[in-house]
Design a protein around this motif. Sequence first.
Motif, PDB file in Angstrom:
ATOM      1  N   UNK A  27      12.040   0.351  -3.970  1.00 30.17           N
ATOM      2  CA  UNK A  27      12.779   1.524  -4.467  1.00 30.17           C
ATOM      3  C   UNK A  27      13.596   2.170  -3.351  1.00 30.17           C
ATOM      4  N   UNK A  28      14.789   2.625  -3.687  1.00 26.28           N
ATOM      5  CA  UNK A  28      15.697   3.189  -2.682  1.00 26.28           C
ATOM      6  C   UNK A  28      15.069   4.312  -1.861  1.00 26.28           C
ATOM      7  N   UNK A  29      14.337   5.268  -2.472  1.00 22.09           N
ATOM      8  CA  UNK A  29      13.742   6.338  -1.654  1.00 22.09           C
ATOM      9  C   UNK A  29      12.766   5.810  -0.606  1.00 22.09           C
ATOM     10  N   UNK A  30      12.024   4.760  -0.954  1.00 22.88           N
ATOM     11  CA  UNK A  30      11.099   4.159  -0.003  1.00 22.88           C
ATOM     12  C   UNK A  30      11.863   3.397   1.076  1.00 22.88           C
TER      13      UNK A  30
ATOM     14  N   UNK B  73      13.688  -2.133   7.568  1.00 18.47           N
ATOM     15  CA  UNK B  73      14.851  -2.186   6.676  1.00 18.47           C
ATOM     16  C   UNK B  73      15.633  -3.475   6.877  1.00 18.47           C
ATOM     17  N   UNK B  74      15.814  -3.845   8.129  1.00 15.50           N
ATOM     18  CA  UNK B  74      16.547  -5.074   8.438  1.00 15.50           C
ATOM     19  C   UNK B  74      15.834  -6.295   7.872  1.00 15.50           C
ATOM     20  N   UNK B  75      14.514  -6.299   7.982  1.00 13.07           N
ATOM     21  CA  UNK B  75      13.741  -7.412   7.451  1.00 13.07           C
ATOM     22  C   UNK B  75      13.877  -7.491   5.931  1.00 13.07           C
TER      23      UNK B  75
ATOM     24  N   UNK C  70       0.827  -1.200   0.000  1.00 13.81           N
ATOM     25  CA  UNK C  70       0.000   0.000   0.000  1.00 13.81           C
ATOM     26  C   UNK C  70       0.860   1.249   0.000  1.00 13.81           C
ATOM     27  N   UNK C  71       1.942   1.241   0.771  1.00 13.43           N
ATOM     28  CA  UNK C  71       2.825   2.400   0.827  1.00 13.43           C
ATOM     29  C   UNK C  71       3.450   2.691  -0.528  1.00 13.43           C
ATOM     30  N   UNK C  72       3.853   1.640  -1.257  1.00 15.24           N
ATOM     31  CA  UNK C  72       4.434   1.846  -2.580  1.00 15.24           C
ATOM     32  C   UNK C  72       3.387   2.370  -3.554  1.00 15.24           C
ATOM     33  N   UNK C  73       2.182   1.812  -3.517  1.00 12.83           N
ATOM     34  CA  UNK C  73       1.109   2.323  -4.368  1.00 12.83           C
ATOM     35  C   UNK C  73       0.825   3.786  -4.030  1.00 12.83           C
TER      36      UNK C  73
END
Length: 281
Positions: free
Chosen positions: A238-241, A250-252, A65-68
Amino acid sequence: MTERDVRLGTVQETLLIPLYGRAVENRKKEAVLRDAVAEELVAAIDYDFARFDGLPMLLGTVLRTSLFDRWVTDFLAEHPTGTVVEIGTGLNTRYERTDNGQARWFELDLPDVIELRRTFFTDTPRRTMIATSVTDKAWADTVAAQSGGPYLFAAEAVLPYLEEADVRDVIDLLADRFPGSLLALDTSGPGHFDTQDQPGSLGKVDARMQWSCADPARLAEWRPGVDVLASDTFSSLPAPMYDELPAPVQEMVTGLAAQRLPQVEDYRLNLVRLPRGSDGE
């Protein structure tokens, strides 16, 4: 909000998973996204959401959802008065998270879902709910008649539940009626598709995906001129996300990248540009 009973079809019931995922995420001190409305909706719906507790896919739905959301935000930054069409809107609150005060929005889903949705949301001059299946071509007439382009269509956790022939028809409909538009969609390849009976996946509900897509680039074989602008997995965001994710997430993600699990690598989040002309050029 007053508590409401939920009676949804088999596939429609899956909308409750991402809703609960956003509500759970909103309670965290550091969250991938904030969605206070999702918490309110969960509290107002009479349903055993606890059955989804601990599912790894909860965080996955939030990341998707965050990427969308990012794709919609980028689209509206470039086209402030453009049109966003949520295909299979469920109880998503993307309008509340990303609306810019100028765009035109349509929220499309099956009649039982829209009936539930209307108990929480109302139409406005810029926001319209449409109660129908995405396979019913008449909805495109409504969108075309009431708005202008450019268009972004967000089909989140929808098309994999259709038969392949129906997915082809939807792609053709969008390309014919809204040439050059953007389409955000998820695809499930064999490594992911074949795991949906496992307890940590769709095992908590009865719905099952029907369309397996090993490579999103194959959409261009159906409709020449389709351009895949982005195709990401939960292990290659994507890197910005990625840079804005909470440290534990991030670790996951980094761990998933190292493992290269088929059930992760074969589930893709895609942004495609539909052909700009009827001839596919």
